[in-house]
Design a protein around this motif. Structure first.
Motif, PDB file in Angstrom:
ATOM      1  N   PHE A 195       0.823  -1.201   0.000  1.00 31.07           N
ATOM      2  CA  PHE A 195       0.000   0.000   0.000  1.00 31.07           C
ATOM      3  C   PHE A 195       0.862   1.259   0.000  1.00 31.07           C
ATOM      4  O   PHE A 195       0.459   2.287  -0.548  1.00 31.07           O
ATOM      5  CB  PHE A 195      -0.942  -0.009   1.207  1.00 31.07           C
ATOM      6  N   VAL A 196       2.044   1.187   0.621  1.00 29.23           N
ATOM      7  CA  VAL A 196       2.981   2.318   0.581  1.00 29.23           C
ATOM      8  C   VAL A 196       3.335   2.652  -0.864  1.00 29.23           C
ATOM      9  O   VAL A 196       3.309   3.812  -1.284  1.00 29.23           O
ATOM     10  CB  VAL A 196       4.269   2.014   1.377  1.00 29.23           C
ATOM     11  N   ALA A 197       3.672   1.616  -1.648  1.00 27.66           N
ATOM     12  CA  ALA A 197       4.046   1.836  -3.045  1.00 27.66           C
ATOM     13  C   ALA A 197       2.902   2.463  -3.834  1.00 27.66           C
ATOM     14  O   ALA A 197       3.106   3.378  -4.646  1.00 27.66           O
ATOM     15  CB  ALA A 197       4.469   0.511  -3.677  1.00 27.66           C
ATOM     16  N   ILE A 198       1.686   1.975  -3.590  1.00 27.91           N
ATOM     17  CA  ILE A 198       0.531   2.488  -4.327  1.00 27.91           C
ATOM     18  C   ILE A 198       0.209   3.925  -3.912  1.00 27.91           C
ATOM     19  O   ILE A 198      -0.012   4.805  -4.761  1.00 27.91           O
ATOM     20  CB  ILE A 198      -0.692   1.571  -4.098  1.00 27.91           C
ATOM     21  N   ILE A 199       0.176   4.181  -2.612  1.00 31.66           N
ATOM     22  CA  ILE A 199      -0.151   5.526  -2.124  1.00 31.66           C
ATOM     23  C   ILE A 199       0.946   6.515  -2.491  1.00 31.66           C
ATOM     24  O   ILE A 199       0.678   7.672  -2.833  1.00 31.66           O
ATOM     25  CB  ILE A 199      -0.391   5.492  -0.604  1.00 31.66           C
ATOM     26  N   ALA A 200       2.215   6.063  -2.426  1.00 34.66           N
ATOM     27  CA  ALA A 200       3.323   6.936  -2.798  1.00 34.66           C
ATOM     28  C   ALA A 200       3.241   7.349  -4.262  1.00 34.66           C
ATOM     29  O   ALA A 200       3.650   8.449  -4.641  1.00 34.66           O
ATOM     30  CB  ALA A 200       4.662   6.246  -2.520  1.00 34.66           C
ATOM     31  N   ALA A 201       2.704   6.452  -5.099  1.00 33.53           N
ATOM     32  CA  ALA A 201       2.548   6.786  -6.517  1.00 33.53           C
ATOM     33  C   ALA A 201       1.581   7.948  -6.696  1.00 33.53           C
ATOM     34  O   ALA A 201       1.747   8.786  -7.591  1.00 33.53           O
ATOM     35  CB  ALA A 201       2.059   5.566  -7.289  1.00 33.53           C
ATOM     36  N   VAL A 202       0.574   8.025  -5.837  1.00 32.78           N
ATOM     37  CA  VAL A 202      -0.427   9.090  -5.929  1.00 32.78           C
ATOM     38  C   VAL A 202       0.059  10.363  -5.236  1.00 32.78           C
ATOM     39  O   VAL A 202      -0.002  11.458  -5.804  1.00 32.78           O
ATOM     40  CB  VAL A 202      -1.761   8.630  -5.299  1.00 32.78           C
ATOM     41  N   VAL A 203       0.563  10.217  -4.008  1.00 28.32           N
ATOM     42  CA  VAL A 203       0.918  11.379  -3.195  1.00 28.32           C
ATOM     43  C   VAL A 203       2.277  11.952  -3.569  1.00 28.32           C
ATOM     44  O   VAL A 203       2.434  13.170  -3.700  1.00 28.32           O
ATOM     45  CB  VAL A 203       0.887  11.006  -1.703  1.00 28.32           C
ATOM     46  N   LEU A 204       3.270  11.069  -3.742  1.00 32.86           N
ATOM     47  CA  LEU A 204       4.633  11.528  -4.019  1.00 32.86           C
ATOM     48  C   LEU A 204       4.990  11.479  -5.495  1.00 32.86           C
ATOM     49  O   LEU A 204       6.102  11.829  -5.875  1.00 32.86           O
ATOM     50  CB  LEU A 204       5.642  10.676  -3.227  1.00 32.86           C
TER      51      LEU A 204
END
Length: 292
Positions: free
Chosen positions: A110-119
């Motif tokens: 989920f870090v990888a997925i959320i980081a793709a959106v946020v960062l």
């Protein structure tokens, strides 16, 4: 003013390994204390004690600011951290130690997925496949009866859902930590977590059936839960300052190994083949998601 660091990725990995070890010890103490104390009371104790620890560390470091620069983002990090902590502690008191830990540690995907959106970090097909493999692993661990029938003992789906929600909240908190490295000192980021969690858990703990801790339980709460958590929190924050968000979290999967050992030694918990297969799927999915 931006905060810079000269830490190498290798030193960041060392911090993450240390975080996994101390988090596993914290989990053992939570489960032991949770045999009698409500989980939300443990959250409150953990947050309040580590708030004091964090304040002392900031003052000893001689930082020029206590509340940081990007207060809105720091508060969000605290809120998601509090939500993750609440879900994880509840799951630890209701599920086998290793199973609760494995489900919680779907969070790197989920870090990888959320980081793709946020960062705006790139999201590849490997990350999507990794997410699918990890979620399949959760199914193997939880063994729902509509899939497995009565051939394997199923975990309570409510407890599994709470553990998975905690993983998503934890992933969001870690992404925010990664973003905050641009402007905040690691100790300030750490400070906001118990600050928000102690304030948030005060009313929720009051609604539970409060129990006065015994001497042994006080030791578990102050030294075991709060002390180990504080060390782990500092280590993970320092590690995330040196290593890319999604890739960094794969190292902390060592906590699964530690949890399996502690579960056997302290609670007599054994792991069936479905849980082993599920754990391997979760770990493999995370490594696939963070494939170079």
């Amino acid at each position: 003013m931006p905060v810079t660091t000269d830490r190498s990725p290798l030193s960041g990995i060392a911090f993450l390994v240390g975080a996994a070890f101390f988090w596993s010890l914290m989990s053992v103490c939570v489960k032991l204390a949770g045999e009698r104390l409500p989980s939300q009371q443990i959250v409150w104790a953990r947050a309040t004690v580590t708030l004091v620890y964090s304040y002392i560390m900031i003052r000893m470091a001689g930082l020029d600011t206590l509340f940081g620069h990007n207060k809105k983002l720091l508060l969000l990090r605290g809120l998601f951290g509090f939500a993750a902590l609440t879900c994880f502690f509840f799951a630890l008191t209701k599920l086998p130690l290793a199973d609760a830990t494995v489900i919680h540690y779907t969070n790197p995907v989920f870090v990888a997925i959320i980081a793709a959106v946020v960062l705006k970090e790139s999201l590849t097909r490997w990350e999507i496949l990794g997410a699918g493999a990890s979620l399949l692993g959760v199914v193997f661990i939880s063994k729902p009866s509509f899939v497995f029938g009565t051939s394997a003992p199923a975990l309570n789906p409510l407890y599994v859902g709470v553990a998975l929600l905690g993983a998503i909240c934890a992933a969001t908190a870690y992404v925010l930590v990664r973003k905050l490295r641009e402007s905040e000192h690691p100790l300030v980021i750490v400070f906001y977590f118990p600050l928000v969690a102690s304030l948030g858990s005060t009313p929720t703990a009051a609604f539970t059936e409060l129990q006065w801790p015994s001497t042994w339980e006080w030791i578990l709460l102050i030294v075991g839960v709060a002390g180990c958590a504080q060390i782990a929190q500092v280590f993970i924050t320092k590690g995330l300052h040196a290593v890319k968000a999604g890739r960094a979290m794969t190292v902390t999967y060592l906590q699964i190994v530690f949890a399996a050992v502690w579960g056997l030694l302290f609670f007599g918990e054994t792991i069936d083949l479905w849980s082993v297969a599920g754990g391997l799927l979760v770990v493999s999915g995370t490594f696939a998601a963070n494939r170079s």
